[in-house]
Design a protein around this motif. Structure first.
Motif, short mmCIF file in Angstrom:
data_model
loop_
_atom_site.label_atom_id
_atom_site.label_comp_id
_atom_site.label_asym_id
_atom_site.label_seq_id
_atom_site.Cartn_x
_atom_site.Cartn_y
_atom_site.Cartn_z
N LYS A 98 0.82 -1.21 0.00
CA LYS A 98 0.00 0.00 0.00
C LYS A 98 0.86 1.27 0.00
N ALA A 99 1.94 1.25 0.75
CA ALA A 99 2.83 2.42 0.80
C ALA A 99 3.44 2.68 -0.58
N GLU A 100 3.81 1.62 -1.28
CA GLU A 100 4.38 1.78 -2.63
C GLU A 100 3.33 2.35 -3.59
N LEU A 101 2.09 1.86 -3.48
CA LEU A 101 1.02 2.35 -4.34
C LEU A 101 0.77 3.83 -4.10
N LYS A 102 0.75 4.24 -2.82
CA LYS A 102 0.54 5.65 -2.48
C LYS A 102 1.65 6.51 -3.06
N THR A 103 2.89 6.07 -2.89
CA THR A 103 4.03 6.83 -3.39
C THR A 103 3.96 6.96 -4.91
N ARG A 104 3.64 5.87 -5.58
CA ARG A 104 3.55 5.88 -7.04
C ARG A 104 2.47 6.85 -7.52
N LEU A 105 1.32 6.83 -6.85
CA LEU A 105 0.23 7.72 -7.24
C LEU A 105 0.57 9.18 -6.93
N LYS A 106 1.16 9.43 -5.78
CA LYS A 106 1.56 10.81 -5.43
C LYS A 106 2.57 11.36 -6.42
N ASN A 107 3.53 10.54 -6.82
CA ASN A 107 4.53 10.97 -7.81
C ASN A 107 3.87 11.31 -9.14
#
Length: 102
Positions: free
Chosen positions: A80-89
């Motif tokens: 989930k943390a990776e998904l959030k980071t990817r979307l924020k970027n």
């Protein structure tokens, strides 16, 4: 017992890509046309999609994150943390591109 023509016809209807002995193709032209139409439709949909860059990423569930990433044609696997980071970027990159254009 059925002949070779029947088998070729059945394979063509099923979408197999094979050639007859005299070099012509059965069913491949229609399959290529369908693939081309599908690709064109996907490109048109992607061109008209407007992304919401004002979403609250931290409040989203994993399924929502994956759906948003899929809509933006980004990788949907990971924690989930990776998904959030990817979307924020991606949101930051799109905002930066809008500012440069406007």
């Amino acid at each position: 017992m059925r002949g070779k023509d029947y088998v070729r016809k059945r394979r063509a209807l099923a979408g197999f890509n094979f050639q007859e002995t005299h070099g012509s193709t059965i069913g491949t032209l229609s399959k290529q046309a369908k693939d081309k139409a599908k690709k064109k439709k996907a490109e048109e949909e992607n061109a008209t999609v407007v992304f919401d860059n004002e979403i609250d990423v931290d409040a989203m569930l994993c399924a929502e994150l994956r759906a948003e990433l899929k809509k933006r044609k980004l990788f949907v696997t990971g924690k989930k943390a990776e998904l959030k980071t990817r979307l924020k970027n991606d949101i930051a990159n799109r905002k930066r591109a809008e500012q440069e254009q406007g």
